[in-house]
Scaffold this motif. Structure first.
Motif, mmCIF file in Angstrom:
data_model
loop_
_atom_site.group_PDB
_atom_site.id
_atom_site.type_symbol
_atom_site.label_atom_id
_atom_site.label_comp_id
_atom_site.label_asym_id
_atom_site.label_seq_id
_atom_site.Cartn_x
_atom_site.Cartn_y
_atom_site.Cartn_z
ATOM 1 N N ASP A 75 -24.936 -49.787 24.019
ATOM 2 C CA ASP A 75 -25.362 -50.307 25.321
ATOM 3 C C ASP A 75 -24.507 -49.646 26.397
ATOM 4 N N PRO A 76 -24.964 -48.502 26.924
ATOM 5 C CA PRO A 76 -24.139 -47.757 27.892
ATOM 6 C C PRO A 76 -23.767 -48.561 29.125
ATOM 7 N N GLN A 77 -24.565 -49.512 29.499
ATOM 8 C CA GLN A 77 -24.314 -50.251 30.733
ATOM 9 C C GLN A 77 -23.325 -51.390 30.538
ATOM 10 N N ALA A 103 -20.284 -46.611 6.614
ATOM 11 C CA ALA A 103 -20.285 -45.885 7.882
ATOM 12 C C ALA A 103 -19.415 -46.648 8.867
ATOM 13 N N ALA A 104 -19.105 -45.993 9.986
ATOM 14 C CA ALA A 104 -18.244 -46.601 11.004
ATOM 15 C C ALA A 104 -19.006 -47.517 11.943
ATOM 16 N N THR A 105 -20.338 -47.467 11.908
ATOM 17 C CA THR A 105 -21.142 -48.082 12.964
ATOM 18 C C THR A 105 -22.115 -49.115 12.426
ATOM 19 N N THR A 106 -22.687 -49.838 13.352
ATOM 20 C CA THR A 106 -23.806 -50.725 13.073
ATOM 21 C C THR A 106 -24.995 -50.344 13.944
ATOM 22 N N SER A 107 -26.179 -50.512 13.393
ATOM 23 C CA SER A 107 -27.432 -50.530 14.167
ATOM 24 C C SER A 107 -27.854 -49.212 14.783
ATOM 25 N N LEU A 108 -27.274 -48.092 14.341
ATOM 26 C CA LEU A 108 -27.838 -46.815 14.757
ATOM 27 C C LEU A 108 -29.140 -46.622 13.981
ATOM 28 N N PRO A 109 -30.238 -46.332 14.653
ATOM 29 C CA PRO A 109 -31.567 -46.468 14.043
ATOM 30 C C PRO A 109 -31.921 -45.337 13.089
ATOM 31 N N GLU A 110 -32.691 -45.687 12.055
ATOM 32 C CA GLU A 110 -33.259 -44.693 11.150
ATOM 33 C C GLU A 110 -34.472 -44.028 11.773
ATOM 34 N N PRO A 129 -15.254 -57.372 25.112
ATOM 35 C CA PRO A 129 -14.870 -57.926 23.811
ATOM 36 C C PRO A 129 -15.996 -58.673 23.108
ATOM 37 N N ASP A 130 -15.845 -58.763 21.779
ATOM 38 C CA ASP A 130 -16.763 -59.534 20.939
ATOM 39 C C ASP A 130 -18.199 -59.056 21.099
ATOM 40 N N VAL A 138 -26.449 -61.420 12.258
ATOM 41 C CA VAL A 138 -26.571 -61.998 13.592
ATOM 42 C C VAL A 138 -27.116 -60.920 14.514
ATOM 43 N N THR A 139 -28.094 -61.265 15.328
ATOM 44 C CA THR A 139 -28.654 -60.319 16.287
ATOM 45 C C THR A 139 -27.899 -60.413 17.602
ATOM 46 N N LEU A 140 -27.524 -59.267 18.146
ATOM 47 C CA LEU A 140 -26.722 -59.188 19.356
ATOM 48 C C LEU A 140 -27.599 -58.823 20.549
ATOM 49 N N ASN A 141 -27.176 -59.274 21.714
ATOM 50 C CA ASN A 141 -27.920 -59.002 22.943
ATOM 51 C C ASN A 141 -27.420 -57.698 23.567
ATOM 52 N N LEU A 142 -27.592 -56.604 22.828
ATOM 53 C CA LEU A 142 -27.244 -55.279 23.321
ATOM 54 C C LEU A 142 -28.514 -54.438 23.385
ATOM 55 N N ALA A 143 -28.522 -53.459 24.280
ATOM 56 C CA ALA A 143 -29.742 -52.679 24.528
ATOM 57 C C ALA A 143 -30.156 -51.846 23.337
ATOM 58 N N GLY A 144 -29.184 -51.423 22.526
ATOM 59 C CA GLY A 144 -29.477 -50.594 21.366
ATOM 60 C C GLY A 144 -29.408 -49.116 21.685
ATOM 61 N N TYR A 145 -29.077 -48.329 20.667
ATOM 62 C CA TYR A 145 -29.025 -46.879 20.816
ATOM 63 C C TYR A 145 -30.425 -46.369 21.130
ATOM 64 N N CYS A 146 -30.561 -45.689 22.262
ATOM 65 C CA CYS A 146 -31.878 -45.213 22.721
ATOM 66 C C CYS A 146 -32.884 -46.363 22.730
ATOM 67 N N ASN A 147 -32.400 -47.547 23.141
ATOM 68 C CA ASN A 147 -33.232 -48.757 23.234
ATOM 69 C C ASN A 147 -33.852 -49.150 21.904
ATOM 70 N N SER A 148 -33.165 -48.869 20.819
ATOM 71 C CA SER A 148 -33.639 -49.255 19.485
ATOM 72 C C SER A 148 -33.018 -50.594 19.113
ATOM 73 N N ARG A 149 -33.831 -51.588 19.001
ATOM 74 C CA ARG A 149 -33.378 -52.943 18.682
ATOM 75 C C ARG A 149 -34.132 -53.449 17.456
ATOM 76 N N PRO A 150 -33.539 -54.435 16.750
ATOM 77 C CA PRO A 150 -32.368 -55.221 17.106
ATOM 78 C C PRO A 150 -31.049 -54.517 16.812
#
Length: 597
Positions: free
Chosen positions: A57-59, A256-263, A131-132, A333-345
């Motif tokens: 979420d860049p913003q 991996a080091a990350t979460t939720s980077l889309p396939e 944070p968090d 748990v689903t987070l309220n973040l925009a997602g990488y390239c707007n890829s959610r959840p």
């Protein structure tokens, strides 16, 4: 050969996966972009809540960035075989070099260190904490003594110390909350450290001493290395990736080091990979044993696998995935973040923790047999024995498969891995009766596969009754299940080439999603490369390896997947499964080349 030249995405403020490099302290890590922004960081350990998540979420996600006018990326590299990263950034007035590392070694603190060369122009270093997972606003304040303008307490991140006076201000551009920043004037050098604990105000010498200790610690790790041969630099980069993603305290290696980077961009298959998977164990341990002199880190991984908490494993001898401390993985748990390239959840936690995955348990037996045969030991036998007995009793059950599908089925790879695991571990059985039982079960599984898990064309089916195949079958000869030129393998590879390949990259088969909508699966691609070594087609092996290396970035890091149509790197990053598969394929190729001399 050298790594593929990095795509220059520095015109944009949004980082791509290819832009990322990793620094770490073998407890956690941070991701740094080509313009020196830290866009992912979880203090304390890999699976802790993030402090910086601008990658997702860049913003609002938080970052530690440089406000450097007219900046463009020049190059970057790791010092020696370490996790210490130097990034060179060009401006109209000259070049800035940024040195980033996380201290490890004797008497070093935990956190992130940044050192800046002589500034070619005035620039500002901006820390925006979130944070968090950006679920709460940060509490940022100066230390109690306001005369210490170089020390700020950062909620969720610890203490920020800097070479120049710090300023706290409200953000005014497209985001909310507080930021901490300082300016390095033209012609001056500088540094900043974000530490988990309060310390006396560091000096430049203090920071330099931490760097010296850190490099020495990495040199000690590098002494375990043993590989020399083709693709040597790329193998070294993959070994570094495995070390950077090792939780040293327990020996667990995260996926991996990350979460939720889309396939697939914009799709929903976005998962948290910051945990340790049994599925990865055989490949990772094989790679570590073969790429190192003493296999110490491989044995530590077995220590982790056989030592973690089994109380919450849903009556399995081992859960298929565990947190880095060996405890249960949290619920999703689903987070309220925009997602990488707007890829959610965007998620943390992973629901796979309660799945039956026969292939994962088979991997434990493969790891045990690798360790036992290589080191003439029988450590953790009671757990390995329990896994073997469980597979002997439960192999007939449908499971969730290597790709963790929600739909249970008789996945062929799970049956094959169970058979291979029992075959190999029977060599270390405590009695003839025990060995006979496991070998008898292996033969039962082989009969089931031959009768139920072949397509009408004689290929290994993705699951019983299916006409599809899966790229995981490329490993069957590597595990010793079938000869590489067996009719079933030849038929399987023919289907893979015809229906799952593009430009020497290979897709996997999914039951609940259309795998044509995601990228090529890089670990599977490298399994195919390893298969062709076994078939003796070394030219094809090289072609596949070179195709995969297009999707390693400039510092040799692979993501999970690659889009051959857009050249994008996809999925969580860096992916240890891919790096281990690359090491194994190259070492097999090098052995074949040496034999052919």
């Amino acid at each position: 050969m050298s790594f593929t030249k990095i795509e220059n995405s520095t015109e944009s403020k949004v980082a791509t996966i290819r832009d990322l490099a990793v620094i770490g302290d073998r407890r956690t890590c941070a991701l740094v972009t080509t313009l020196g922004s830290i866009v992912w960081y979880c203090p304390d350990r890999f699976d802790s809540p993030s402090l910086f998540a601008a990658l997702l979420d860049p913003q609002h996600g938080g970052s530690w960035s440089l406000n450097l006018p007219d900046a463009t990326f020049t190059n970057r590299y790791y010092f020696e075989d370490s996790g210490v990263l130097e990034t060179a950034i060009a401006t109209a007035n000259g070049e800035l070099k940024v040195l980033d590392w996380m201290p490890i070694g004797e008497q070093t603190p935990q956190g992130i260190c940044r050192r800046f060369s002589e500034a070619p122009t005035d620039f500002t270093v901006v820390l925006q904490p979130a944070p968090d997972y950006a679920r709460r606003s940060p509490n940022v304040q100066f230390a109690d003594d306001r005369s210490l303008a170089n020390v700020v307490k950062v909620d969720g991140g610890g203490y920020l110390y800097a070479s120049h006076p710090l300023t706290i201000s409200k953000q005014t551009f497209q985001s909310v909350g507080l930021q901490v920043h300082f300016t390095i004037p033209q012609g001056e050098t500088g540094w900043a450290v974000l530490l988990n604990q309060p310390l006396p105000l560091p000096t430049q010498q203090t920071v330099d001493d931490w760097l010296t200790s850190t490099l020495e610690r990495w040199r000690l790790l590098a002494r375990h290395g043993a590989y020399h041969g083709c693709y040597q630099d790329q193998v070294a980069a993959s070994v570094r990736a495995l070390r950077l993603l090792t939780f040293e305290e327990t020996g667990g290696i995260v996926a991996a080091a990350t979460t939720s980077l889309p396939e697939a961009i914009g799709a929903e298959r976005n998962y948290d990979y910051r945990y340790v998977w049994l599925r990865d164990a055989g490949m990772v341990v094989s790679a570590l044993i073969r790429a190192e002199r003493d296999g110490l880190e491989a044995r530590q991984f077995l220590d982790f696998v056989c030592g973690y908490d089994r109380c919450s494993s849903n009556n399995l001898p081992l859960a298929p995935v565990a947190a880095v401390d060996g405890k249960a993985v949290p619920n999703e748990v689903t987070l309220n973040l925009a997602g990488y390239c707007n890829s959610r959840p965007v998620r943390f936690g992973n629901r796979a923790k309660s799945q039956l995955q026969l292939d994962a348990l088979g991997n434990v037996l493969l790891v045990g047999s690798l360790i036992y045969s290589h080191f003439e030991t029988d450590e953790h036998w009671s757990i390995v024995e329990a896994v073997a007995n469980y597979l002997a009793e439960h192999w007939r059950e449908p499971d969730h498969g290597i790709w963790e599908e929600e739909t249970k089925a008789q996945y062929t790879v799970g049956k094959v891995l169970a058979a291979c695991g029992l075959m190999h571990i029977a060599e270390f059985a405590r009695s003839d009766a025990q060995a006979q039982r496991w070998r008898s079960t292996e033969q039962d599984i082989r009969r089931f596969v031959a009768e139920q898990c072949l397509t009408s064309g004689g290929a290994y089916a993705a699951f019983a009754g299916s006409e599809a195949v899966d790229v995981s079958a490329a490993l069957f000869p590597i595990w010793g299940y079938a000869a590489a030129d067996a009719p079933e393998m030849v038929a399987t590879m023919d289907v893979l080439e015809r229906e799952y390949a593009i430009a020497h990259l290979y897709r996997r088969h999914l039951v609940e999603a259309d795998s044509q909508q995601e990228g090529a699966f890089l670990a599977g691609t490298l399994w195919v490369a390893q298969y062709w070594v076994a078939r003796g087609d070394l030219q094809r092996t090289r072609a596949i390896l070179d195709a995969a290396l297009v999707y390693a970035n400039d510092v040799g890091l692979f993501a999970e997947e690659a889009d051959p149509h857009t050249s994008q790197m996809l999925g969580n990053f860096p992916q240890t499964f891919v790096h281990a598969a690359f090491i194994d394929a190259v070492i097999d190729l090098n052995a074949a080349l040496e034999k052919a001399k």
